[in-house]
Design an enzyme around this catalytic site. Structure first.
Site, PDB file in Angstrom:
ATOM      1  N   HIS A  60       4.668   0.248   0.240  1.00  0.00           N
ATOM      2  CA  HIS A  60       5.443  -0.537   1.195  1.00  0.00           C
ATOM      3  C   HIS A  60       4.603  -1.653   1.796  1.00  0.00           C
ATOM      4  CE1 HIS A  60       3.677   2.867   3.380  1.00  0.00           C
ATOM      5  NE2 HIS A  60       3.591   2.076   4.421  1.00  0.00           N
ATOM      6  N   ASP A  84       0.365   5.088   2.020  1.00  0.00           N
ATOM      7  CA  ASP A  84      -0.413   5.499   3.188  1.00  0.00           C
ATOM      8  C   ASP A  84      -1.473   6.541   2.828  1.00  0.00           C
ATOM      9  OD1 ASP A  84       1.078   3.849   4.870  1.00  0.00           O
ATOM     10  OD2 ASP A  84       2.564   5.413   5.278  1.00  0.00           O
ATOM     11  N   HIS A 104       0.840  -1.215   0.000  1.00  0.00           N
ATOM     12  CA  HIS A 104       0.000   0.000   0.000  1.00  0.00           C
ATOM     13  C   HIS A 104       0.863   1.248   0.000  1.00  0.00           C
ATOM     14  CE1 HIS A 104       1.177  -0.449   4.201  1.00  0.00           C
ATOM     15  NE2 HIS A 104       0.904   0.836   4.373  1.00  0.00           N
ATOM     16  N   ARG A 145       5.831   6.110  14.056  1.00  0.00           N
ATOM     17  CA  ARG A 145       5.691   6.754  12.745  1.00  0.00           C
ATOM     18  C   ARG A 145       5.213   8.191  12.899  1.00  0.00           C
ATOM     19  NH1 ARG A 145       1.235   4.656   8.453  1.00  0.00           N
ATOM     20  NH2 ARG A 145       0.162   6.655   8.573  1.00  0.00           N
TER      21      ARG A 145
HETATM   22  O1  LIG Z   1       5.738  -1.414  10.407  1.00  0.00           O
HETATM   23  C1  LIG Z   1       6.224  -1.114   9.314  1.00  0.00           C
HETATM   24  O2  LIG Z   1       7.340  -1.467   8.952  1.00  0.00           O
HETATM   25  C2  LIG Z   1       5.439  -0.245   8.367  1.00  0.00           C
HETATM   26  C3  LIG Z   1       3.992  -0.216   8.699  1.00  0.00           C
HETATM   27  C4  LIG Z   1       3.244   0.751   7.809  1.00  0.00           C
HETATM   28  O3  LIG Z   1       2.625   0.388   6.865  1.00  0.00           O
HETATM   29  C5  LIG Z   1       3.377   2.177   8.075  1.00  0.00           C
HETATM   30  O4  LIG Z   1       4.023   2.553   9.037  1.00  0.00           O
HETATM   31  O5  LIG Z   1       2.823   2.968   7.293  1.00  0.00           O
HETATM   32 FE   LIG Z   2       1.935   2.090   5.708  1.00  0.00          FE
END
Ligand SMILES: O=C(O)CCC(=O)C(=O)O
Ligand SMILES: [Fe+2]
Length: 288
Positions: free
Chosen positions: A264, A105, A103, A279
């Site tokens: 990702h 984000d 996906h 994040r």
């Molecule tokens: O946990 C991760 O490595 C990425 C998860 C994810 O899709 C994000 O943080 O947007």
């Molecule tokens: Fe993500």
């Protein structure tokens, strides 16, 4: 005082580079900021190792790139709503992890994110890698015929598959996923936005493929059933191994991805071990 140059080490031919010689806890000089920004645009996702950031330092670095987003469906850190803790507890035995399918984000926003800065605090001994794929390459490697067809199309995006009342989130709640993260399902997730299928990157001017399997529902003017075969082809095409890189996390690693031109996937291959990363998401522009 001379500023040490930042070394940029590409990770694969497709995308990704590790940056050495930067301490992100310190205020950046203009020269450092310019080098990081250049590497971000050139490599689509950049990585840093051995960082130690307080929440305030993490937020300060992100704010250099724009305003910060607060996730509408997943709860932020107490006192710092712009920090989204992405956690999977060792005893979380639910079927899916956060970000566990390809996906980009928040493409269900009118203005999807510019990018996210993910900082690892706790990592499994093995597993829990994240993969990214390059959507410039996905576009450039299509035939002229399909490029032309897609260039004229828009697509409908929403968050219902991920966060709607009949979504994975609801299923995960039934499985007891609340132990790791607080994610809510809501009918707000049904709200639809449209974006061009081929987008021009606002900073590089390059064209790229801007649909993703989590949030893209159909082409504008086409039914879901009619859209499905072409979208399925595109999912397979855009995540082929030659277009990807894979990052092995350590405590203190940071990934900063350009959400406009990458997708990702967070691997869910570390059952019984804990993983936590924070994040921070920088707001983006309306795609054109
Ligand atoms: O946990 C991760 O490595 C990425 C998860 C994810 O899709 C994000 O943080 O947007
Ligand atoms: Fe993500």
């Amino acid at each position: 005082m001379t500023v040490k140059d930042i070394e940029v080490r590409p990770l694969t031919s497709a995308l990704g580079a590790e940056l050495l010689g930067v301490d992100l806890s310190k205020p950046l000089s203009n020269k450092e900021f310019d080098s990081i920004h250049r590497a971000f645009l050139d490599h689509q996702v950049i990585f840093f190792r051995d960082q130690q950031l307080t929440p305030e330092q993490h937020l300060a670095f992100a704010r250099k790139f724009g305003e910060l987003d607060i996730h509408p469906f997943a709860a932020g850190l107490e006192g710092h709503p712009e920090i989204l803790p992405i956690v999977k507890e060792a005893d979380d035995h639910t079927s899916a992890n956060f970000g566990g399918s390809w996906h980009s984000d928040v493409t269900f926003y009118e203005k999807p994110a510019l990018g996210s800065i993910l900082y690892a605090l706790d990592v499994p001994k093995t597993g829990g890698d994240t993969l990214w794929a390059n959507m410039y390459l996905a576009y450039e490697t299509l035939s002229d015929g399909l490029k032309q067809t897609l260039d004229g199309l828009k697509a409908v995006h929403n968050a219902s598959r991920a966060y709607g009342l009949n979504s994975r989130t609801t299923q995960r709640h039934q499985e007891g996923a609340d132990i790791s993260m607080q994610v809510r399902a809501s009918e707000e997730a049904e709200e639809e936005v449209t974006h061009p299928v081929i987008r021009t990157h606002p900073e590089t001017g390059r064209k790229l493929l801007f649909v993703n399997a989590n949030f893209t529902r159909r082409f504008v003017g086409w039914s879901e059933k009619e859209s499905e075969p072409l979208l399925s082809f595109l999912w397979e095409h855009c995540t082929q191994p030659a277009f990807t890189c894979r990052f092995r996390w350590q405590k203190g690693s940071i990934a900063f991805w350009d959400n406009r031109c990458t997708q990702h996937l967070a691997l869910n291959d570390y059952h019984g071990q804990r993983r936590e990363a924070h994040r921070v998401t920088v707001c983006g522009d309306k795609p054109y």
